[in-house]
Write a protein that holds these residues in place. Structure first.
Motif, short mmCIF file in Angstrom:
data_model
loop_
_atom_site.label_atom_id
_atom_site.label_comp_id
_atom_site.label_asym_id
_atom_site.label_seq_id
_atom_site.Cartn_x
_atom_site.Cartn_y
_atom_site.Cartn_z
N VAL A 271 0.85 -1.20 0.00
CA VAL A 271 0.00 0.00 0.00
C VAL A 271 0.88 1.24 0.00
O VAL A 271 0.63 2.21 -0.74
N ASN A 272 1.93 1.23 0.82
CA ASN A 272 2.88 2.35 0.83
C ASN A 272 3.53 2.53 -0.53
O ASN A 272 3.67 3.66 -1.03
N LEU A 273 3.94 1.42 -1.14
CA LEU A 273 4.62 1.49 -2.43
C LEU A 273 3.68 2.05 -3.50
O LEU A 273 4.08 2.92 -4.30
N LEU A 370 10.35 6.27 1.96
CA LEU A 370 9.36 5.24 1.66
C LEU A 370 9.63 3.98 2.48
O LEU A 370 8.72 3.41 3.11
N LYS A 371 10.87 3.54 2.50
CA LYS A 371 11.22 2.33 3.24
C LYS A 371 10.96 2.52 4.73
O LYS A 371 10.51 1.60 5.42
N GLN A 372 11.21 3.72 5.23
CA GLN A 372 10.94 4.00 6.64
C GLN A 372 9.44 3.98 6.92
O GLN A 372 8.98 3.45 7.94
N GLU A 373 8.66 4.56 6.02
CA GLU A 373 7.20 4.55 6.17
C GLU A 373 6.67 3.11 6.15
O GLU A 373 5.75 2.76 6.90
N MET A 374 7.26 2.29 5.28
CA MET A 374 6.86 0.88 5.22
C MET A 374 7.11 0.20 6.56
O MET A 374 6.25 -0.52 7.09
N GLY A 377 4.73 1.44 9.22
CA GLY A 377 3.39 0.89 9.01
C GLY A 377 3.29 -0.55 9.49
O GLY A 377 2.30 -0.94 10.13
N ARG A 378 4.31 -1.35 9.18
CA ARG A 378 4.32 -2.74 9.65
C ARG A 378 4.32 -2.78 11.18
O ARG A 378 3.59 -3.56 11.80
N ARG A 379 5.15 -1.95 11.78
CA ARG A 379 5.24 -1.93 13.25
C ARG A 379 3.89 -1.55 13.86
O ARG A 379 3.43 -2.18 14.82
N ALA A 380 3.23 -0.55 13.29
CA ALA A 380 1.93 -0.11 13.82
C ALA A 380 0.89 -1.22 13.73
O ALA A 380 0.09 -1.42 14.66
N ARG A 381 0.88 -1.95 12.60
CA ARG A 381 -0.09 -3.03 12.46
C ARG A 381 0.20 -4.16 13.44
O ARG A 381 -0.73 -4.76 14.01
N LEU A 382 1.46 -4.44 13.68
CA LEU A 382 1.83 -5.49 14.64
C LEU A 382 1.44 -5.10 16.06
O LEU A 382 0.94 -5.93 16.82
#
Length: 404
Positions: A271-273, A370-374, A377-382
């Motif tokens: 989604v970020n990409l 972008l890589k940092q946002e990715m 985002g993963r951390r927030a979902r976890l």
């Protein structure tokens, strides 16, 4: 049958010339359902074979019939209801109703609609995935309805004839990124498809979500492929490292773990990409397809989150299996290159927008953000799934460098 029974109050069905072989059975069955079970049903008609055909029809249904003075009398009693002795109600259609979705549906319910009355003696179906604890998501029905409403036609939603011309190197970069997206979307299509045919249809909302997810991914493959060929090009490079990363998704045997790796981590990252490409793509067609695909992928992530949140409440060990899967995948891919150099450089060029040192430096910085946002985002979902912040951070950092 007791021929002394008072027939004055018994219902009479007059079939006229209609025969059992031309539809009279529908009227007989209806009359049987409507009658008082304590009374016989008196059937009359002029069809020459009515008695013979009615007798055979009743015998198949365990009903007694007697012909007296040209009238055919079907004995009192439950009659047709006997056929359904031992039948089972397969939950209830409305998932909000009490007991609607059972924990372990019977193999004999097969492909019957949830809520149907399933006749005794139905064959058993083998569905490897037939436990609610392994499949369910409370939000599945809403997500499916949202997905249906949000479907889009590539021919109507995208202006393929929008005029633009790109420098050769920029068009090459777009084609390389689209090629990369196609192989990832192929994986995102095939992984849920592999599990779909193993699921008990009792959990129809989950099946519907996966089916429309597969349709979404098929559409994404179509539009990314059409963008590749829009200016007469063919697909670009596919690397061994990227294929190895995607193969780990195919090798995961557990549905919930595969959904976690694919939807919560991989598609969430995508989604970020796709949003990044919507912002920095050099042409209107690429921007349009990435914006539309991003909306679809966000729904896929939402289903994965809903499913995992529900299951983690049922299975205390799941959190450990998810963490172990991330570690296992990280170890398996340690020797691979991850995101291939051509895709990385293509993203930098698209984000730069020009071949100058200053522009390339800005493009490189945008890809790093972008890589940092990715990762964030993963951390927030976890964390939302219940992982401690430190563990969520570590798991996010160990996610494949290939993004998916």
């Amino acid at each position: 049958m007791d021929t002394t029974t008072d027939l004055s109050t018994a219902p009479v069905l007059d079939l006229g010339a209609l025969g059992m072989d031309t539809g009279a059975h529908v009227l007989v069955a209806h009359a049987l359902r409507q009658r008082d079970p304590a009374l016989p049903l008196r059937v009359r008609g002029s069809h020459p074979e009515l008695g013979v055909h009615l007798s055979g029809w009743c015998r198949k249904r365990g009903l007694a019939v007697q012909s007296v003075d040209g009238e055919h009398r079907i004995a009192p009693g439950p009659g047709e209801a006997q056929r359904w002795r031992g039948a089972q109600r397969a939950g209830a259609s409305d998932p909000a109703a009490g007991g609607a979705v059972v924990s372990q549906p019977s193999a004999r319910w097969g492909v019957a609609a949830r809520g149907a009355l399933v006749e005794a003696g139905a064959p058993e179906f083998h569905f490897p995935l037939s436990e609610k604890a392994a499949l369910w998501a409370d939000d599945a029905a809403r997500l499916y309805a949202t997905a249906v409403a949000a479907q889009w036609d590539p021919n109507e939603a995208i202006d393929w004839a929008a005029p633009f011309e790109l420098p050769t190197e920029v068009e090459d970069a777009v084609v390389q990124v689209m090629t990369y997206l196609v192989e990832n979307e192929n994986a995102a299509l095939l992984v849920p498809a592999r599990f779909l045919g193993q699921m008990h249809p009792h959990f129809r909302e989950v099946l519907q979500c996966l089916a429309i997810t597969i349709a979404d991914e098929a559409r994404h493959v179509e539009v990314f492929t059409r963008r590749i060929g829009l200016k007469g090009r063919g697909p670009a490079l596919s690397t061994a490292g990227a294929q190895a990363s995607l193969k780990t998704l195919f090798d995961e045997p557990e549905f919930s773990v595969a959904s976690f790796l694919l939807s919560v981590l991989g598609e969430g990252t995508f989604v970020n990409l796709l949003n990044f490409l919507n912002t920095y793509a050099p042409d209107p067609v690429t921007r349009q397809i990435c914006r539309l695909a991003s909306r679809d992928e966000a729904r896929h992530v939402a289903f994965g989150m809903s499913h995992l949140a529900w299951q983690m409440e049922q299975d205390a060990d799941l959190k450990h299996r998810l963490n172990a899967a991330v570690e296992r995948r990280y170890d398996e891919l340690a020797s691979t290159d991850g995101l291939n150099e051509e895709v990385f450089d293509a993203l930098i060029l698209l984000a730069a927008g020009a071949f100058t040192p200053e522009a390339i430096a800005e493009g490189y910085e945008r890809v790093q953000r972008l890589k940092q946002e990715m990762a964030e985002g993963r951390r927030a979902r976890l964390v939302k799934l219940g992982f401690a912040t430190e563990q969520a951070q570590a798991m996010s950092e160990r996610h494949t460098r290939n993004f998916m």
